[in-house]
Design a protein around this motif. Structure first.
Motif, short mmCIF file in Angstrom:
data_model
loop_
_atom_site.label_atom_id
_atom_site.label_comp_id
_atom_site.label_asym_id
_atom_site.label_seq_id
_atom_site.Cartn_x
_atom_site.Cartn_y
_atom_site.Cartn_z
N ARG A 515 29.21 -1.58 -61.54
CA ARG A 515 29.46 -2.91 -62.09
C ARG A 515 30.77 -2.89 -62.85
N SER A 516 31.71 -3.73 -62.41
CA SER A 516 33.05 -3.73 -62.99
C SER A 516 33.63 -5.13 -62.91
N LEU A 517 34.29 -5.57 -63.98
CA LEU A 517 34.94 -6.87 -63.96
C LEU A 517 36.12 -6.90 -63.01
N ALA A 518 36.59 -5.71 -62.60
CA ALA A 518 37.65 -5.67 -61.61
C ALA A 518 37.15 -6.12 -60.24
N ASN A 519 35.83 -6.01 -60.02
CA ASN A 519 35.24 -6.40 -58.74
C ASN A 519 34.56 -7.76 -58.79
N GLU A 520 33.96 -8.08 -59.93
CA GLU A 520 33.18 -9.33 -60.02
C GLU A 520 33.06 -9.76 -61.46
N TYR A 521 33.22 -11.06 -61.68
CA TYR A 521 33.05 -11.60 -63.02
C TYR A 521 31.60 -11.53 -63.45
N ASP A 522 31.39 -11.53 -64.75
CA ASP A 522 30.04 -11.46 -65.28
C ASP A 522 29.35 -12.81 -65.13
N ILE A 523 28.04 -12.79 -65.30
CA ILE A 523 27.25 -14.01 -65.21
C ILE A 523 27.75 -15.03 -66.23
N PRO A 524 27.94 -16.29 -65.85
CA PRO A 524 28.47 -17.27 -66.81
C PRO A 524 27.47 -17.56 -67.91
N ASN A 525 27.99 -17.87 -69.09
CA ASN A 525 27.09 -18.10 -70.23
C ASN A 525 26.35 -19.43 -70.14
N ASN A 526 26.78 -20.33 -69.22
CA ASN A 526 26.08 -21.61 -69.07
C ASN A 526 25.20 -21.63 -67.82
N VAL A 527 24.88 -20.46 -67.29
CA VAL A 527 24.12 -20.39 -66.05
C VAL A 527 22.79 -21.13 -66.18
N LEU A 528 22.42 -21.87 -65.14
CA LEU A 528 21.10 -22.50 -65.10
C LEU A 528 20.09 -21.48 -64.58
N LEU A 529 18.91 -21.46 -65.18
CA LEU A 529 17.85 -20.55 -64.77
C LEU A 529 16.69 -21.34 -64.19
N CYS A 530 16.10 -20.81 -63.12
CA CYS A 530 14.97 -21.47 -62.49
C CYS A 530 14.11 -20.41 -61.82
N GLY A 531 12.95 -20.82 -61.33
CA GLY A 531 12.06 -19.89 -60.62
C GLY A 531 11.72 -18.69 -61.47
N LYS A 532 11.78 -17.51 -60.87
CA LYS A 532 11.42 -16.28 -61.56
C LYS A 532 12.49 -15.82 -62.55
N ALA A 533 13.64 -16.48 -62.56
CA ALA A 533 14.69 -16.13 -63.52
C ALA A 533 14.48 -16.75 -64.88
N ILE A 534 13.56 -17.71 -64.99
CA ILE A 534 13.29 -18.33 -66.29
C ILE A 534 12.79 -17.26 -67.26
N GLY A 535 13.34 -17.26 -68.44
CA GLY A 535 12.96 -16.27 -69.45
C GLY A 535 13.90 -15.09 -69.54
N HIS A 536 14.73 -14.91 -68.49
CA HIS A 536 15.74 -13.86 -68.57
C HIS A 536 16.96 -14.38 -69.33
N HIS A 537 17.72 -13.47 -69.87
CA HIS A 537 18.87 -13.86 -70.67
C HIS A 537 20.13 -13.23 -70.08
N PRO A 538 21.19 -14.03 -69.90
CA PRO A 538 22.45 -13.50 -69.36
C PRO A 538 23.01 -12.37 -70.22
#
Length: 538
Positions: A515-538
Protein backbone atom coordinates in the motif's frame (compact mmCIF):
# COMPACT_ATOMS: atom_id res chain seq x y z
CA UNK A 1 -8.89 31.31 -0.16
CA UNK A 2 -11.16 33.70 -1.97
CA UNK A 3 -13.27 33.26 -5.04
CA UNK A 4 -11.78 34.27 -8.34
CA UNK A 5 -12.53 34.17 -12.00
CA UNK A 6 -9.96 32.47 -14.21
CA UNK A 7 -9.82 32.96 -17.94
CA UNK A 8 -8.32 30.27 -20.16
CA UNK A 9 -7.49 31.12 -23.73
CA UNK A 10 -8.78 27.93 -25.37
CA UNK A 11 -10.29 28.23 -28.82
CA UNK A 12 -11.33 31.69 -27.74
CA UNK A 13 -11.87 32.61 -24.12
CA UNK A 14 -13.62 30.16 -21.79
CA UNK A 15 -14.96 31.97 -18.76
CA UNK A 16 -14.98 29.71 -15.72
CA UNK A 17 -16.83 31.19 -12.79
CA UNK A 18 -16.35 30.39 -9.14
CA UNK A 19 -12.75 29.22 -9.37
CA UNK A 20 -10.28 29.24 -6.53
CA UNK A 21 -6.63 29.19 -7.49
CA UNK A 22 -4.56 26.82 -5.38
CA UNK A 23 -1.52 27.29 -7.58
CA UNK A 24 -0.89 28.42 -11.11
CA UNK A 25 -0.25 24.87 -12.37
CA UNK A 26 -3.29 22.89 -11.25
CA UNK A 27 -6.35 25.10 -10.65
CA UNK A 28 -9.40 23.90 -8.72
CA UNK A 29 -12.84 24.28 -10.29
CA UNK A 30 -15.91 24.15 -8.04
CA UNK A 31 -19.39 23.08 -9.13
CA UNK A 32 -22.71 22.32 -7.48
CA UNK A 33 -25.12 20.18 -9.47
CA UNK A 34 -28.65 19.31 -8.42
CA UNK A 35 -30.30 16.27 -9.98
CA UNK A 36 -34.10 16.41 -10.32
CA UNK A 37 -36.90 15.03 -12.42
CA UNK A 38 -38.60 17.28 -14.94
CA UNK A 39 -40.99 17.04 -17.86
CA UNK A 40 -39.86 17.63 -21.42
CA UNK A 41 -41.44 16.90 -24.80
CA UNK A 42 -38.59 15.04 -26.46
CA UNK A 43 -40.18 13.16 -29.35
CA UNK A 44 -43.41 15.12 -29.34
CA UNK A 45 -44.68 13.43 -26.20
CA UNK A 46 -44.26 14.85 -22.67
CA UNK A 47 -42.15 12.51 -20.57
CA UNK A 48 -40.25 12.48 -17.31
CA UNK A 49 -36.53 13.13 -17.75
CA UNK A 50 -33.57 13.60 -15.41
CA UNK A 51 -32.28 17.15 -15.26
CA UNK A 52 -29.04 18.51 -13.84
CA UNK A 53 -29.41 22.12 -12.75
CA UNK A 54 -32.65 22.10 -14.76
CA UNK A 55 -30.77 21.22 -17.95
CA UNK A 56 -31.33 18.34 -20.40
CA UNK A 57 -28.76 17.19 -21.37
CA UNK A 58 -26.77 18.17 -18.32
CA UNK A 59 -24.29 21.07 -18.09
CA UNK A 60 -21.22 20.93 -20.28
CA UNK A 61 -18.04 20.56 -18.24
CA UNK A 62 -15.20 22.45 -19.91
CA UNK A 63 -11.85 22.08 -18.17
CA UNK A 64 -8.14 22.19 -18.97
CA UNK A 65 -5.58 19.38 -18.63
CA UNK A 66 -4.71 18.78 -14.94
CA UNK A 67 -7.58 20.91 -13.59
CA UNK A 68 -8.98 19.57 -10.33
CA UNK A 69 -12.76 19.20 -10.31
CA UNK A 70 -14.66 19.53 -7.03
CA UNK A 71 -18.27 18.73 -7.85
CA UNK A 72 -20.99 18.55 -5.22
CA UNK A 73 -23.79 16.37 -6.59
CA UNK A 74 -27.16 16.74 -4.84
CA UNK A 75 -29.65 13.93 -5.49
CA UNK A 76 -33.30 15.04 -5.49
CA UNK A 77 -34.58 11.92 -7.23
CA UNK A 78 -36.63 9.21 -5.52
CA UNK A 79 -33.86 6.62 -6.14
CA UNK A 80 -30.15 6.39 -5.31
CA UNK A 81 -27.99 7.95 -8.03
CA UNK A 82 -24.39 8.14 -9.28
CA UNK A 83 -22.56 9.77 -12.16
CA UNK A 84 -19.55 8.20 -13.84
CA UNK A 85 -17.03 10.13 -15.91
CA UNK A 86 -16.74 8.22 -19.18
CA UNK A 87 -13.11 8.16 -20.30
CA UNK A 88 -11.63 10.06 -17.35
CA UNK A 89 -8.81 7.84 -16.12
CA UNK A 90 -9.08 8.79 -12.43
CA UNK A 91 -5.35 8.25 -12.01
CA UNK A 92 -4.68 6.36 -8.75
CA UNK A 93 -8.22 7.28 -7.74
CA UNK A 94 -10.88 4.67 -8.55
CA UNK A 95 -12.60 6.00 -5.42
CA UNK A 96 -14.09 8.71 -7.68
CA UNK A 97 -15.12 6.53 -10.62
CA UNK A 98 -18.80 6.72 -9.81
CA UNK A 99 -19.89 3.14 -10.54
CA UNK A 100 -21.49 0.70 -8.13
CA UNK A 101 -18.30 -1.33 -7.79
CA UNK A 102 -16.42 1.66 -6.41
CA UNK A 103 -19.00 3.97 -4.84
CA UNK A 104 -22.12 3.74 -2.73
CA UNK A 105 -24.95 5.43 -4.59
CA UNK A 106 -26.06 8.81 -3.30
CA UNK A 107 -29.34 8.35 -1.39
CA UNK A 108 -32.36 10.53 -2.21
CA UNK A 109 -32.17 13.99 -0.64
CA UNK A 110 -28.47 13.59 0.01
CA UNK A 111 -25.24 14.62 -1.67
CA UNK A 112 -21.71 13.52 -2.43
CA UNK A 113 -18.75 15.65 -3.52
CA UNK A 114 -16.59 14.18 -6.28
CA UNK A 115 -12.92 15.21 -6.20
CA UNK A 116 -10.88 14.23 -9.24
CA UNK A 117 -8.28 15.57 -11.65
CA UNK A 118 -8.19 15.66 -15.45
CA UNK A 119 -4.64 14.35 -15.11
CA UNK A 120 -2.59 14.24 -18.32
CA UNK A 121 -5.66 14.12 -20.55
CA UNK A 122 -7.09 16.13 -23.42
CA UNK A 123 -10.06 15.42 -25.60
CA UNK A 124 -13.79 14.84 -25.88
CA UNK A 125 -15.55 12.81 -23.20
CA UNK A 126 -18.93 12.43 -21.52
CA UNK A 127 -20.49 11.75 -18.14
CA UNK A 128 -23.57 9.62 -17.51
CA UNK A 129 -25.65 8.00 -14.75
CA UNK A 130 -24.33 4.57 -13.75
CA UNK A 131 -27.28 3.55 -11.55
CA UNK A 132 -30.27 1.44 -12.59
CA UNK A 133 -31.67 2.63 -15.93
CA UNK A 134 -31.33 6.35 -15.21
CA UNK A 135 -29.33 6.80 -18.39
CA UNK A 136 -32.55 6.25 -20.34
CA UNK A 137 -33.99 9.39 -18.74
CA UNK A 138 -31.05 11.77 -19.20
CA UNK A 139 -28.48 12.93 -16.67
CA UNK A 140 -25.74 12.71 -19.29
CA UNK A 141 -23.58 15.49 -20.69
CA UNK A 142 -20.32 16.49 -22.32
CA UNK A 143 -16.93 16.74 -20.62
CA UNK A 144 -14.34 18.49 -22.79
CA UNK A 145 -10.71 18.73 -21.72
CA UNK A 146 -8.72 21.45 -23.49
CA UNK A 147 -4.97 21.53 -23.82
CA UNK A 148 -2.73 23.68 -21.64
CA UNK A 149 -1.47 26.80 -23.40
CA UNK A 150 2.14 25.55 -23.18
CA UNK A 151 1.29 22.33 -25.05
CA UNK A 152 0.83 22.59 -28.83
CA UNK A 153 -1.90 20.85 -30.78
CA UNK A 154 -1.42 19.42 -34.30
CA UNK A 155 -3.87 21.79 -36.00
CA UNK A 156 -4.68 25.49 -36.02
CA UNK A 157 -7.01 26.69 -33.32
CA UNK A 158 -10.55 26.34 -34.67
CA UNK A 159 -12.76 29.39 -35.00
CA UNK A 160 -15.40 27.75 -32.84
CA UNK A 161 -16.18 24.58 -30.92
CA UNK A 162 -19.47 22.66 -31.07
CA UNK A 163 -20.45 19.68 -28.94
CA UNK A 164 -22.97 17.19 -30.33
CA UNK A 165 -24.38 14.47 -28.10
CA UNK A 166 -26.07 11.98 -30.41
CA UNK A 167 -27.96 8.90 -29.32
CA UNK A 168 -31.03 6.72 -29.57
CA UNK A 169 -33.97 7.51 -27.30
CA UNK A 170 -37.07 5.91 -25.80
CA UNK A 171 -40.43 7.47 -25.08
CA UNK A 172 -40.86 4.80 -22.39
CA UNK A 173 -39.86 5.82 -18.87
CA UNK A 174 -36.64 4.51 -17.35
CA UNK A 175 -38.59 2.71 -14.62
CA UNK A 176 -40.76 0.88 -17.16
CA UNK A 177 -37.68 -0.10 -19.17
CA UNK A 178 -36.07 -1.40 -15.99
CA UNK A 179 -39.16 -3.43 -15.12
CA UNK A 180 -39.10 -4.92 -18.61
CA UNK A 181 -35.47 -5.98 -18.23
CA UNK A 182 -36.11 -7.32 -14.72
CA UNK A 183 -38.92 -9.48 -16.11
CA UNK A 184 -36.52 -11.12 -18.55
CA UNK A 185 -37.28 -9.18 -21.71
CA UNK A 186 -34.76 -7.46 -23.96
CA UNK A 187 -35.01 -3.76 -24.71
CA UNK A 188 -37.38 -2.79 -27.53
CA UNK A 189 -36.21 -0.93 -30.61
CA UNK A 190 -35.74 2.76 -29.75
CA UNK A 191 -38.28 5.39 -30.72
CA UNK A 192 -35.95 7.99 -32.18
CA UNK A 193 -32.54 9.64 -32.32
CA UNK A 194 -31.61 12.91 -30.63
CA UNK A 195 -28.91 15.53 -31.15
CA UNK A 196 -28.24 17.39 -27.91
CA UNK A 197 -31.51 16.14 -26.50
CA UNK A 198 -33.53 17.55 -29.40
CA UNK A 199 -34.87 16.52 -32.76
CA UNK A 200 -34.04 19.91 -34.30
CA UNK A 201 -31.22 22.31 -33.48
CA UNK A 202 -28.94 24.75 -35.33
CA UNK A 203 -25.18 25.37 -35.34
CA UNK A 204 -24.07 28.67 -36.87
CA UNK A 205 -20.73 29.65 -38.38
CA UNK A 206 -19.12 32.00 -40.85
CA UNK A 207 -18.15 31.15 -44.39
CA UNK A 208 -14.45 30.36 -44.78
CA UNK A 209 -13.90 29.55 -41.12
CA UNK A 210 -13.14 26.17 -39.55
CA UNK A 211 -15.03 24.71 -36.61
CA UNK A 212 -14.48 21.73 -34.34
CA UNK A 213 -17.39 19.33 -33.91
CA UNK A 214 -17.10 17.04 -30.88
CA UNK A 215 -19.44 14.10 -31.49
CA UNK A 216 -20.32 11.54 -28.79
CA UNK A 217 -22.74 8.64 -28.98
CA UNK A 218 -24.54 8.81 -25.62
CA UNK A 219 -27.25 6.39 -26.69
CA UNK A 220 -28.34 3.08 -25.29
CA UNK A 221 -27.71 0.41 -27.87
CA UNK A 222 -27.42 1.72 -31.42
CA UNK A 223 -24.44 2.61 -33.59
CA UNK A 224 -24.95 5.86 -35.47
CA UNK A 225 -23.57 7.35 -38.66
CA UNK A 226 -22.81 11.07 -38.64
CA UNK A 227 -22.49 13.32 -41.70
CA UNK A 228 -22.88 16.92 -42.83
CA UNK A 229 -24.46 17.77 -46.17
CA UNK A 230 -21.90 19.05 -48.70
CA UNK A 231 -18.98 19.04 -46.25
CA UNK A 232 -16.09 16.73 -45.46
CA UNK A 233 -14.86 16.15 -41.94
CA UNK A 234 -11.20 16.04 -40.93
CA UNK A 235 -10.79 13.60 -38.03
CA UNK A 236 -8.30 15.01 -35.50
CA UNK A 237 -9.02 13.41 -32.12
CA UNK A 238 -10.57 10.19 -30.83
CA UNK A 239 -11.12 9.93 -27.05
CA UNK A 240 -7.90 11.74 -26.21
CA UNK A 241 -5.78 10.41 -29.09
CA UNK A 242 -4.56 12.76 -31.78
CA UNK A 243 -4.94 10.82 -35.02
CA UNK A 244 -3.82 11.03 -38.63
CA UNK A 245 -6.00 13.74 -40.13
CA UNK A 246 -7.91 11.84 -42.78
CA UNK A 247 -10.99 13.27 -44.49
CA UNK A 248 -14.36 11.51 -44.24
CA UNK A 249 -17.80 12.05 -45.76
CA UNK A 250 -19.38 10.21 -42.83
CA UNK A 251 -18.30 8.54 -39.61
CA UNK A 252 -19.67 5.57 -37.71
CA UNK A 253 -19.80 6.38 -34.01
CA UNK A 254 -20.64 3.42 -31.80
CA UNK A 255 -22.26 3.46 -28.37
CA UNK A 256 -20.08 5.22 -25.78
CA UNK A 257 -17.56 6.55 -28.31
CA UNK A 258 -16.41 10.11 -29.00
CA UNK A 259 -14.65 11.72 -31.97
CA UNK A 260 -13.64 15.28 -32.86
CA UNK A 261 -13.56 16.59 -36.41
CA UNK A 262 -12.69 19.87 -38.10
CA UNK A 263 -15.17 21.20 -40.65
CA UNK A 264 -14.39 24.14 -42.91
CA UNK A 265 -17.40 26.13 -44.08
CA UNK A 266 -16.21 26.29 -47.70
CA UNK A 267 -19.51 25.91 -49.53
CA UNK A 268 -21.92 28.52 -50.95
CA UNK A 269 -23.69 30.39 -48.13
CA UNK A 270 -26.86 28.50 -47.32
CA UNK A 271 -28.08 26.08 -44.68
CA UNK A 272 -26.99 22.43 -44.70
CA UNK A 273 -28.30 19.29 -43.02
CA UNK A 274 -26.43 17.65 -40.16
CA UNK A 275 -27.55 14.02 -39.90
CA UNK A 276 -27.24 11.24 -37.33
CA UNK A 277 -28.93 7.98 -38.32
CA UNK A 278 -28.96 4.44 -36.99
CA UNK A 279 -26.61 1.87 -38.49
CA UNK A 280 -27.17 -1.85 -39.01
CA UNK A 281 -30.91 -1.58 -38.21
CA UNK A 282 -33.79 -2.78 -40.37
CA UNK A 283 -35.69 0.41 -39.59
CA UNK A 284 -33.50 3.50 -39.93
CA UNK A 285 -34.09 6.27 -37.40
CA UNK A 286 -32.76 9.72 -38.23
CA UNK A 287 -32.17 12.99 -36.40
CA UNK A 288 -31.28 16.18 -38.22
CA UNK A 289 -29.81 19.52 -37.25
CA UNK A 290 -28.85 22.53 -39.32
CA UNK A 291 -25.43 23.97 -40.16
CA UNK A 292 -26.27 27.64 -40.75
CA UNK A 293 -23.91 29.97 -42.60
CA UNK A 294 -24.11 33.40 -40.97
CA UNK A 295 -24.80 35.11 -44.31
CA UNK A 296 -27.28 32.47 -45.46
CA UNK A 297 -30.68 33.43 -46.76
CA UNK A 298 -31.46 29.90 -47.99
CA UNK A 299 -32.98 27.24 -45.76
CA UNK A 300 -31.98 23.57 -45.88
CA UNK A 301 -33.16 21.77 -48.99
CA UNK A 302 -32.72 18.66 -51.05
CA UNK A 303 -32.50 15.06 -49.89
CA UNK A 304 -30.59 14.20 -46.74
CA UNK A 305 -27.02 13.11 -47.41
CA UNK A 306 -27.06 9.36 -47.82
CA UNK A 307 -25.73 6.96 -45.25
CA UNK A 308 -23.06 4.46 -46.35
CA UNK A 309 -24.54 1.83 -48.65
CA UNK A 310 -22.40 -0.92 -47.15
CA UNK A 311 -22.63 -2.37 -43.68
CA UNK A 312 -20.24 -4.15 -41.32
CA UNK A 313 -17.29 -4.69 -43.69
CA UNK A 314 -17.33 -1.02 -44.70
CA UNK A 315 -17.49 0.08 -41.08
CA UNK A 316 -14.63 -2.22 -40.07
CA UNK A 317 -12.49 -0.89 -42.91
CA UNK A 318 -13.20 2.67 -41.79
CA UNK A 319 -12.19 1.77 -38.23
CA UNK A 320 -8.84 0.49 -39.51
CA UNK A 321 -8.10 3.93 -40.99
CA UNK A 322 -8.09 5.51 -37.52
CA UNK A 323 -4.35 5.76 -36.81
CA UNK A 324 -2.26 7.39 -34.10
CA UNK A 325 -0.42 10.55 -35.05
CA UNK A 326 3.00 9.36 -33.90
CA UNK A 327 4.72 12.74 -34.07
CA UNK A 328 2.03 14.66 -32.22
CA UNK A 329 1.84 14.98 -28.48
CA UNK A 330 -1.41 14.61 -26.58
CA UNK A 331 -1.72 16.16 -23.12
CA UNK A 332 2.00 15.91 -22.43
CA UNK A 333 4.91 17.28 -24.50
CA UNK A 334 6.36 13.90 -25.51
CA UNK A 335 5.14 12.51 -28.87
CA UNK A 336 2.47 9.80 -28.72
CA UNK A 337 4.73 7.52 -30.76
CA UNK A 338 7.48 7.59 -28.14
CA UNK A 339 5.70 4.70 -26.40
CA UNK A 340 6.37 1.63 -28.53
CA UNK A 341 3.48 -0.54 -27.40
CA UNK A 342 4.00 -3.02 -30.22
CA UNK A 343 7.41 -4.04 -28.92
CA UNK A 344 6.09 -5.10 -25.50
CA UNK A 345 5.34 -8.77 -24.90
CA UNK A 346 1.98 -9.15 -23.14
CA UNK A 347 2.14 -10.72 -19.69
CA UNK A 348 -1.11 -12.55 -20.36
CA UNK A 349 -3.89 -12.94 -22.92
CA UNK A 350 -7.56 -12.73 -21.95
CA UNK A 351 -10.32 -13.77 -24.34
CA UNK A 352 -13.78 -12.43 -23.44
CA UNK A 353 -16.90 -13.81 -25.12
CA UNK A 354 -20.28 -12.13 -24.67
CA UNK A 355 -23.43 -14.26 -24.67
CA UNK A 356 -27.16 -13.89 -24.23
CA UNK A 357 -28.40 -16.62 -21.89
CA UNK A 358 -31.44 -17.74 -19.97
CA UNK A 359 -30.76 -18.02 -16.24
CA UNK A 360 -33.69 -19.15 -14.09
CA UNK A 361 -35.90 -18.61 -17.11
CA UNK A 362 -34.93 -14.96 -17.59
CA UNK A 363 -32.70 -13.22 -20.11
CA UNK A 364 -29.23 -12.37 -18.82
CA UNK A 365 -26.07 -11.28 -20.59
CA UNK A 366 -22.78 -12.87 -19.59
CA UNK A 367 -19.02 -12.63 -20.10
CA UNK A 368 -17.23 -15.99 -20.32
CA UNK A 369 -20.33 -17.62 -18.90
CA UNK A 370 -20.67 -15.31 -15.87
CA UNK A 371 -23.45 -12.74 -15.56
CA UNK A 372 -22.49 -10.00 -13.12
CA UNK A 373 -24.72 -9.02 -10.19
CA UNK A 374 -24.18 -5.90 -8.11
CA UNK A 375 -23.69 -6.53 -4.38
CA UNK A 376 -25.00 -4.13 -1.74
CA UNK A 377 -21.40 -3.27 -0.82
CA UNK A 378 -19.08 -1.68 -3.40
CA UNK A 379 -16.19 -3.96 -4.28
CA UNK A 380 -13.68 -1.21 -3.59
CA UNK A 381 -14.93 -0.78 -0.03
CA UNK A 382 -15.03 -4.52 0.58
CA UNK A 383 -11.46 -4.79 -0.67
CA UNK A 384 -10.25 -1.87 1.43
CA UNK A 385 -11.93 -3.01 4.66
CA UNK A 386 -11.22 -6.72 4.03
CA UNK A 387 -14.92 -7.58 4.14
CA UNK A 388 -15.38 -11.20 3.07
CA UNK A 389 -18.15 -12.66 0.94
CA UNK A 390 -18.81 -9.64 -1.27
CA UNK A 391 -17.07 -10.67 -4.50
CA UNK A 392 -15.28 -13.62 -6.02
CA UNK A 393 -11.90 -13.56 -7.77
CA UNK A 394 -12.22 -17.06 -9.20
CA UNK A 395 -15.69 -16.98 -10.75
CA UNK A 396 -14.68 -15.55 -14.12
CA UNK A 397 -11.90 -17.11 -16.16
CA UNK A 398 -9.66 -15.58 -18.80
CA UNK A 399 -11.11 -17.73 -21.60
CA UNK A 400 -14.73 -18.56 -22.52
CA UNK A 401 -16.15 -21.32 -20.34
CA UNK A 402 -18.38 -23.05 -22.88
CA UNK A 403 -20.71 -24.12 -20.08
CA UNK A 404 -24.09 -22.88 -18.90
CA UNK A 405 -24.10 -19.27 -17.72
CA UNK A 406 -24.17 -18.51 -13.99
CA UNK A 407 -24.48 -15.34 -11.91
CA UNK A 408 -21.72 -13.99 -9.69
CA UNK A 409 -20.10 -10.78 -8.52
CA UNK A 410 -17.11 -11.40 -10.74
CA UNK A 411 -13.70 -9.79 -10.30
CA UNK A 412 -10.65 -10.74 -12.37
CA UNK A 413 -7.34 -10.36 -10.50
CA UNK A 414 -4.44 -8.62 -12.24
CA UNK A 415 -1.18 -7.07 -11.10
CA UNK A 416 -0.10 -3.46 -11.36
CA UNK A 417 2.10 -3.03 -14.46
CA UNK A 418 0.75 -6.10 -16.23
CA UNK A 419 0.55 -5.59 -20.00
CA UNK A 420 -2.58 -7.38 -21.26
CA UNK A 421 -3.73 -8.60 -24.61
CA UNK A 422 -7.53 -8.66 -24.46
CA UNK A 423 -9.62 -10.19 -27.23
CA UNK A 424 -13.34 -9.43 -27.37
CA UNK A 425 -15.01 -12.34 -29.15
CA UNK A 426 -18.53 -11.63 -30.35
CA UNK A 427 -20.37 -14.74 -31.52
CA UNK A 428 -23.73 -12.99 -31.54
CA UNK A 429 -25.45 -11.39 -34.51
CA UNK A 430 -25.51 -7.93 -32.93
CA UNK A 431 -22.98 -5.10 -32.59
CA UNK A 432 -21.13 -4.89 -29.29
CA UNK A 433 -19.42 -1.94 -27.64
CA UNK A 434 -16.97 -2.42 -24.75
CA UNK A 435 -15.70 0.20 -22.30
CA UNK A 436 -12.93 0.06 -19.70
CA UNK A 437 -12.84 2.54 -16.83
CA UNK A 438 -9.50 3.89 -15.61
CA UNK A 439 -7.65 3.40 -18.87
CA UNK A 440 -7.32 3.88 -22.54
CA UNK A 441 -6.08 1.02 -24.67
CA UNK A 442 -4.57 0.36 -28.10
CA UNK A 443 -7.08 -1.11 -30.55
CA UNK A 444 -4.66 -3.31 -32.48
CA UNK A 445 -6.97 -5.48 -34.57
CA UNK A 446 -10.40 -6.24 -35.96
CA UNK A 447 -11.43 -9.40 -37.75
CA UNK A 448 -14.32 -11.65 -38.74
CA UNK A 449 -15.02 -15.10 -37.32
CA UNK A 450 -13.11 -16.68 -34.46
CA UNK A 451 -9.91 -15.17 -33.10
CA UNK A 452 -6.91 -17.47 -33.12
CA UNK A 453 -3.29 -16.82 -32.25
CA UNK A 454 -2.32 -16.47 -35.89
CA UNK A 455 -4.61 -13.43 -36.12
CA UNK A 456 -1.81 -11.55 -34.35
CA UNK A 457 -0.12 -11.36 -37.74
CA UNK A 458 -2.81 -8.82 -38.72
CA UNK A 459 -2.31 -6.57 -35.66
CA UNK A 460 -1.29 -2.95 -36.06
CA UNK A 461 1.78 -2.79 -33.84
CA UNK A 462 2.95 0.64 -34.98
CA UNK A 463 0.25 3.32 -34.93
CA UNK A 464 -2.96 1.92 -33.46
CA UNK A 465 -4.85 4.64 -31.66
CA UNK A 466 -5.73 4.57 -27.97
CA UNK A 467 -9.31 4.97 -26.79
CA UNK A 468 -11.58 3.88 -23.93
CA UNK A 469 -14.43 2.25 -25.88
CA UNK A 470 -14.19 -0.13 -28.82
CA UNK A 471 -16.75 -1.74 -31.08
CA UNK A 472 -16.92 -5.46 -31.87
CA UNK A 473 -18.75 -6.40 -35.04
CA UNK A 474 -21.21 -9.34 -35.22
CA UNK A 475 -19.56 -12.75 -35.39
CA UNK A 476 -16.20 -11.03 -35.19
CA UNK A 477 -13.40 -10.12 -32.80
CA UNK A 478 -11.53 -7.03 -31.66
CA UNK A 479 -8.12 -7.14 -29.98
CA UNK A 480 -6.65 -4.52 -27.65
CA UNK A 481 -3.47 -4.00 -25.66
CA UNK A 482 -3.70 -2.29 -22.27
CA UNK A 483 -0.93 -1.31 -19.90
CA UNK A 484 -2.20 -1.73 -16.34
CA UNK A 485 -0.44 1.25 -14.80
CA UNK A 486 -3.39 2.55 -12.75
CA UNK A 487 -4.08 0.68 -9.52
CA UNK A 488 -7.68 0.29 -8.47
CA UNK A 489 -10.95 -1.55 -9.06
CA UNK A 490 -11.99 -0.88 -12.65
CA UNK A 491 -15.23 -1.68 -14.46
CA UNK A 492 -15.02 -3.47 -17.82
CA UNK A 493 -18.52 -3.36 -19.25
CA UNK A 494 -20.77 -3.33 -22.23
CA UNK A 495 -21.41 0.29 -23.17
CA UNK A 496 -24.87 -0.81 -24.27
CA UNK A 497 -26.67 -0.12 -21.03
CA UNK A 498 -29.34 -2.79 -21.19
CA UNK A 499 -26.66 -5.46 -21.58
CA UNK A 500 -24.60 -3.92 -18.80
CA UNK A 501 -27.66 -3.85 -16.52
CA UNK A 502 -28.35 -7.54 -17.15
CA UNK A 503 -24.81 -8.66 -16.40
CA UNK A 504 -22.41 -8.02 -19.30
CA UNK A 505 -19.68 -6.56 -17.13
CA UNK A 506 -17.11 -7.42 -14.49
CA UNK A 507 -14.26 -5.69 -12.65
CA UNK A 508 -10.50 -5.79 -13.03
CA UNK A 509 -8.68 -5.62 -9.72
CA UNK A 510 -5.36 -3.99 -10.56
CA UNK A 511 -3.34 -4.65 -7.48
CA UNK A 512 -0.01 -4.20 -5.76
CA UNK A 513 0.19 -5.69 -2.25
CA UNK A 514 2.35 -2.82 -1.01
CA UNK A 515 0.00 0.00 0.00
CA UNK A 516 1.60 3.22 -1.21
CA UNK A 517 0.35 6.68 -2.13
CA UNK A 518 2.68 6.46 -5.11
CA UNK A 519 0.35 3.79 -6.52
CA UNK A 520 -3.07 4.79 -5.20
CA UNK A 521 -4.64 7.59 -3.21
CA UNK A 522 -6.09 6.81 0.17
CA UNK A 523 -9.79 6.42 0.81
CA UNK A 524 -11.48 9.86 0.71
CA UNK A 525 -12.61 11.29 4.02
CA UNK A 526 -16.12 11.96 2.64
CA UNK A 527 -16.64 8.41 1.39
CA UNK A 528 -20.23 7.14 1.52
CA UNK A 529 -20.67 3.82 3.34
CA UNK A 530 -23.37 1.27 2.59
CA UNK A 531 -24.06 -2.46 2.86
CA UNK A 532 -21.48 -4.35 4.88
CA UNK A 533 -19.19 -1.30 4.96
CA UNK A 534 -21.49 0.53 7.39
CA UNK A 535 -19.73 0.88 10.73
CA UNK A 536 -16.24 0.84 9.25
CA UNK A 537 -14.14 3.97 9.48
CA UNK A 538 -11.84 5.33 6.74
Amino acid sequence: MGKAVMLHLVFGVLAVLGVTLVNAEDPYLYYTWTVTYGTRSILGVPQQVILINDQFPGPKLEVVTNNNIILNLINKLDQPFLLTWNGIKQRKNSWQDGVLGTNCPIPPNSNFTYKFQAKDQIGSYTYLPSTLMHRAAGGFGALNIYHRSVIPIPYANPDGDFTLLIGDWYKTSHKTLQQSLDSGKSLPFPDGVLINGQTQTTFSGEQGKTYMFRISNVGFSTSLNFRIQGHTMKLVEVEGSHVLQNLYDSLDVHVGQSVAVLVTLNQPPKDYYIVASTRFTQTVLTATAVLHYANSQTPVSGPLPAAPAFQFDWSMQQARTYRWNLTSNAARPNPQGSFHYGKITPTKTIVLANTASLINGKLRYAVNGVSYVNPDTPLKLADYFNIPGVFSMNSIQGVPSGGAATVATSVMPTSLHDFLEVVFQNNENTMQSWHLDGYDFWVVGFGSGQWTQNKRETYNLVDALTRHTTQVYPNSWTAIFVSLDNQGMWNLRSAEWGRQYLGQQFYLRVWNPVRSLANEYDIPNNVLLCGKAIGHHP
